[in-house]
Design a protein around this motif. Structure first.
Motif, short mmCIF file in Angstrom:
data_model
loop_
_atom_site.label_atom_id
_atom_site.label_comp_id
_atom_site.label_asym_id
_atom_site.label_seq_id
_atom_site.Cartn_x
_atom_site.Cartn_y
_atom_site.Cartn_z
N MET A 1 29.37 70.49 -0.05
CA MET A 1 29.85 71.42 0.95
C MET A 1 30.62 70.71 2.05
SD MET A 1 26.52 73.93 1.07
CE MET A 1 26.03 73.13 2.54
N SER A 2 30.19 69.50 2.38
CA SER A 2 30.87 68.77 3.43
C SER A 2 31.97 67.86 2.89
CB SER A 2 29.87 67.92 4.23
OG SER A 2 29.21 67.01 3.39
N SER A 3 31.93 67.57 1.58
CA SER A 3 32.93 66.70 0.98
C SER A 3 34.22 67.46 0.73
CB SER A 3 32.40 66.13 -0.35
OG SER A 3 31.22 65.39 -0.15
N SER A 4 35.32 66.74 0.64
CA SER A 4 36.58 67.39 0.33
C SER A 4 36.55 67.92 -1.09
CB SER A 4 37.73 66.40 0.49
OG SER A 4 37.65 65.39 -0.50
N SER A 5 37.31 69.00 -1.32
CA SER A 5 37.31 69.61 -2.65
C SER A 5 37.86 68.68 -3.70
CB SER A 5 38.12 70.91 -2.61
OG SER A 5 39.45 70.66 -2.21
N SER A 6 38.73 67.73 -3.32
CA SER A 6 39.33 66.83 -4.30
C SER A 6 38.30 65.90 -4.91
CB SER A 6 40.46 66.02 -3.65
OG SER A 6 39.95 65.23 -2.58
N SER A 7 37.22 65.58 -4.18
CA SER A 7 36.19 64.68 -4.70
C SER A 7 35.02 65.43 -5.33
CB SER A 7 35.66 63.78 -3.56
OG SER A 7 35.00 64.56 -2.58
N LEU A 8 35.10 66.73 -5.35
CA LEU A 8 34.02 67.55 -5.86
C LEU A 8 34.38 68.12 -7.23
CD1 LEU A 8 31.28 69.00 -5.48
CD2 LEU A 8 32.54 70.86 -4.38
N THR A 9 33.58 67.77 -8.22
CA THR A 9 33.72 68.35 -9.55
C THR A 9 32.80 69.56 -9.64
OG1 THR A 9 34.25 66.24 -10.58
CG2 THR A 9 33.41 67.95 -12.02
N LEU A 10 33.32 70.64 -10.20
CA LEU A 10 32.54 71.85 -10.39
C LEU A 10 32.25 72.03 -11.87
CD1 LEU A 10 34.68 74.03 -8.01
CD2 LEU A 10 32.35 73.22 -7.55
N ARG A 32 38.20 72.95 -7.36
CA ARG A 32 38.65 74.02 -6.48
C ARG A 32 39.65 73.48 -5.47
NH1 ARG A 32 34.98 78.20 -2.77
NH2 ARG A 32 36.71 78.92 -1.48
N GLN A 33 40.74 74.22 -5.30
CA GLN A 33 41.69 73.95 -4.23
C GLN A 33 41.94 75.26 -3.51
OE1 GLN A 33 44.96 72.01 -6.48
NE2 GLN A 33 44.52 70.20 -5.22
N GLY A 34 41.35 75.39 -2.34
CA GLY A 34 41.43 76.64 -1.61
C GLY A 34 40.77 77.75 -2.39
N ALA A 35 41.52 78.80 -2.67
CA ALA A 35 40.95 79.94 -3.39
C ALA A 35 41.20 79.86 -4.89
CB ALA A 35 41.56 81.24 -2.85
N ARG A 218 39.88 89.21 -8.64
CA ARG A 218 39.47 90.55 -8.23
C ARG A 218 38.00 90.65 -7.84
NH1 ARG A 218 42.59 92.93 -12.77
NH2 ARG A 218 40.66 93.82 -13.58
N SER A 219 37.25 89.57 -7.90
CA SER A 219 35.83 89.66 -7.55
C SER A 219 35.61 89.42 -6.07
CB SER A 219 35.01 88.63 -8.35
OG SER A 219 35.08 87.35 -7.74
N ARG A 220 34.42 89.77 -5.59
CA ARG A 220 34.08 89.56 -4.19
C ARG A 220 33.94 88.08 -3.84
NH1 ARG A 220 28.50 88.66 -4.20
NH2 ARG A 220 27.58 89.19 -6.21
N LEU A 221 33.97 87.19 -4.85
CA LEU A 221 33.89 85.76 -4.57
C LEU A 221 35.18 85.25 -3.93
CD1 LEU A 221 32.12 84.37 -7.79
CD2 LEU A 221 31.11 85.34 -5.70
N GLY A 222 36.26 85.99 -4.07
CA GLY A 222 37.51 85.61 -3.43
C GLY A 222 38.17 84.39 -4.06
N LEU A 223 37.96 84.18 -5.34
CA LEU A 223 38.50 83.02 -6.04
C LEU A 223 39.36 83.47 -7.22
CD1 LEU A 223 35.26 80.83 -6.15
CD2 LEU A 223 37.22 80.52 -4.62
#
Length: 286
Positions: A1-10, A32-35, A218-223
């Motif tokens: 959550m605190s790390s940048s998205s570029s270093s986070l694998t989902l 993830r990059q933004g939405a 289209r979901s409420r997750l906003g992604l």
């Protein structure tokens, strides 16, 4: 959550309690990059040994992962107290892991037999809002066995399960449920079947509609899901829906990765756990 998205694998994990080469555990891996959540790769684990080895792989320096796993992480407090099992999560999981599948089935069957029609199973707080099966169910789907097979290797590998078990903060496992997101987007339409005879054109259309909805955000997750043409075809062509379910879990993990406390309500039961992105009153719609 605190790390940048570029270093986070989902990671999204469609789990099986008895994986094989024909029916493996499916991983959907992305960033993830933004939405936008981009599906980068997919992986198949054909045995529980491979699953445990994957969990135990240390995160690379400066890297971390957050995964959404399609299996329950806890039992209902009602079930645990009625059976006289430990009411702290770690001792409960140790007790549960020591049981055989036959002992689990017989214990839960006896529990259900002693209860009135319509109230056979004990449910967690999150089950109803998520539309999920009770975690004590041993058939159709056998989620009780999925927990039995899937959670102990997480503990042994030192993975962190927020709200339940402190572990490596660079390897975070969350309970996900693809049906929650799928129903939001295509309602009660069936989009998958393990029975090839039931992998109908109607289910293919439902998968395509679900993929379109994910890509359009289209979901409420906003992604919004980002796929290549080949990936889109691969997800649609998998009549079992396992690859698509892993992607649905990936989206839930992506949403949680940017939420305080991974989107869990402050009053989530530390014995039962919580299905990520389940609506709850305290935090609004998600």
């Amino acid at each position: 959550m605190s790390s940048s998205s570029s270093s986070l694998t989902l990671i999204g994990v469609d789990f099986s309690s008895a994986p094989t080469a024909r029916k493996p555990i499916r991983l959907a891996i992305g960033r993830r990059q933004g939405a936008v959540v981009r599906l980068e790769s997919q992986r198949a684990l054909t045995s529980l040994t491979d699953y445990a080895a994957w969990l135990a792989e240390p995160a690379a320096p400066g890297q971390r992962w957050v995964g959404g796993f399609d299996l329950p992480f806890g039992h209902s407090r009602e079930l645990v107290t009625t059976l006289g099992w430990p009411t702290e999560w770690a001792p409960l999981m140790a007790h549960y892991a020591a049981l055989s599948r036959e002992q689990i089935r017989d214990t839960f069957a006896a529990f259900c037999a002693a209860r009135p029609v319509g109230k056979k199973f004990a449910h967690r707080v999150c089950d109803g809002p998520a539309g999920a099966s009770p975690s004590m169910k041993w058939v159709n789907p056998p989620v009780a066995f999925m927990m039995h097979a899937g959670v102990p290797p997480m503990i042994q590998a030192g993975v962190s399960l927020p709200g339940l078990h402190a572990g490596d903060p660079d390897r975070v496992a969350l309970e996900a449920y693809p049906g929650l997101l799928a129903r939001e987007l295509i309602g009660s339409r069936s989009y998958k079947s393990d029975d090839k005879a039931k992998q109908t054109p109607e289910r293919l259309i439902a998968r395509k509609d679900l993929i379109d909805a994910l890509e359009q955000g289209r979901s409420r997750l906003g992604l919004r899901l980002k796929l290549s043409h080949a990936q889109r075809d691969e997800l649609a062509d998998d009549g079992s829906g396992d690859k698509l379910d892993a992607v649905l879990c990936l989206l839930q993990a992506a949403w949680a990765s940017e939420q305080p406390q991974y989107g869990m309500p402050a009053d989530a039961d530390p014995l039962e756990g919580w299905i990520v992105s389940t609506p709850h009153a305290a935090g609004g719609s998600a």
